[in-house]
Design an enzyme around this catalytic site. Structure first.
Site, PDB file in Angstrom:
ATOM      1  N   GLU A   1      -6.084  -0.486  -6.293  1.00 43.35           N
ATOM      2  CA  GLU A   1      -7.083   0.346  -5.623  1.00 43.35           C
ATOM      3  C   GLU A   1      -6.717   1.810  -5.827  1.00 43.35           C
ATOM      4  O   GLU A   1      -5.546   2.186  -5.739  1.00 43.35           O
ATOM      5  CB  GLU A   1      -7.142   0.047  -4.121  1.00 43.35           C
TER       6      GLU A   1
ATOM      7  N   HIS B   1       0.820  -1.207   0.000  1.00 41.97           N
ATOM      8  CA  HIS B   1       0.000   0.000   0.000  1.00 41.97           C
ATOM      9  C   HIS B   1       0.857   1.262   0.000  1.00 41.97           C
ATOM     10  O   HIS B   1       2.015   1.236   0.438  1.00 41.97           O
ATOM     11  CB  HIS B   1      -0.891   0.016   1.246  1.00 41.97           C
TER      12      HIS B   1
END
Length: 323
Positions: free
Chosen positions: A107, A38
């Site tokens: 994402e 991330h």
């Protein structure tokens, strides 16, 4: 036999702690490990997001046995696929063959930082397919030139190539991604125990290939404290992938989950210290046909206690129940 894995959740711990945790997970007897990749945490309360590939390199040197895998890396926005291929080949060498490359279409939360916009899911799947083709070509060791719809590669070559390239996994959430995984991947990755995903994977060429699932858990001897921590850090989990892949910022997830209650979280995430609750949460994955299941213990500070409990109580209970 179903294998039970440990998740290095980069959103909830710093880099040195993550490496320490996976060392302890190896000692506790987990069968494999996975690592999120991330740029942002899901919620501000999680509080971390170090560079996963540096963590993986350190973990490869600090451990001896436990397999390592990205769960998952997006090879289309923050990272060009040619760079992902180089990183993955290096990880396979550092880990002496223990690395698997988990890939997904990404994402918005993490990929928006490079300013390329956020296209529709159909375009993201096109990009993922092209990226996988580039990565596989580079794993073969020769020069690669590519002029594609989404990517160009100019006379690229990997100079350090493992004898056995990393296996590639693809994250799935619907028919289109299952088709990509069935055709292009060595294994399937999913975060929901839906038998339909595995059936679609098989229809598109996935029969006989491993399938790796993941689910959050929250161990604590004080169940109320576990529920509170799970609500504070993981209430976003129930949004579903169609929502989670689109929101651009932790504050977006705060807004989207403002009406999720602790009871809602406790109904979907096992909390406390009763191993039977954890077995009941894992069982649907095994019954659906997942061959490997990675657990995410919620809360970076809670990892040492969770790992001690896993070695003594949870892993024996899971292996006794699931084989």
């Amino acid at each position: 036999m179903v294998q039970i894995g440990y998740t290095m959740m980069t959103e909830q711990a710093g880099p040195r702690d993550l490496v320490d945790h996976v060392v302890r997970a190896e000692e506790a007897g987990f069968d494999f490990s996975v690592t999120s990749d991330h740029y942002f945490p899901w919620l501000r309360s999680q509080g971390h997001s170090p560079y996963a590939w540096s963590v993986l390199g350190a973990a490869a040197q600090a451990t001896d046995r436990i397999p390592l895998m990205t769960y998952v890396t997006c090879p289309t926005f923050r990272y060009h696929p040619a760079v992902v291929a180089q990183k993955a080949a290096t990880m396979q060498l550092l880990s002496q063959g223990r690395f698997r490359l988990g890939l997904g279409s990404g994402e918005n939360l993490n990929e928006h930082v490079v300013g390329g916009g956020w296209p529709s899911v159909d375009v993201r799947h096109e990009m993922l397919q092209e990226a996988v083709e580039i990565i596989r070509a580079l794993f073969e060791g020769g020069h690669v030139n590519h002029r594609g719809t989404h990517f160009d590669v100019e006379s690229a070559r990997l100079w350090d190539v493992p004898d056995e390239p990393p296996q590639i996994g693809i994250a799935v959430s619907g028919e289109r991604s299952c088709a990509l995984a069935g055709h292009l991947a060595d294994l399937l990755i999913a975060t929901e125990p839906k038998p339909g995903l595995l059936e679609a994977f098989d229809r598109h060429g996935g029969t006989g290939k491993p399938r790796v699932g993941q689910l959050p858990v929250c161990y604590d001897t004080d169940r109320e404290a576990a529920v509170k921590r799970a609500h504070a850090q993981f209430r976003w989990f129930g949004n579903g992938w169609k929502v989670n892949s689109e929101l651009p910022h932790p504050d977006s997830f705060e807004s989207a989950t403002q009406f999720v209650s602790p009871d809602d979280v406790a109904a979907s995430i096992p909390c406390g210290d009763d191993p039977e609750d954890f077995v009941a949460a894992v069982r649907p994955y095994a019954e659906a046909g997942f061959t490997e299941i990675a657990l995410v213990q919620i809360g970076g500070d809670s990892q040492p206690e969770y790992l001690d409990w896993s070695a003594k109580t949870l892993l024996p209970a899971l292996r006794d129940a699931l084989g």
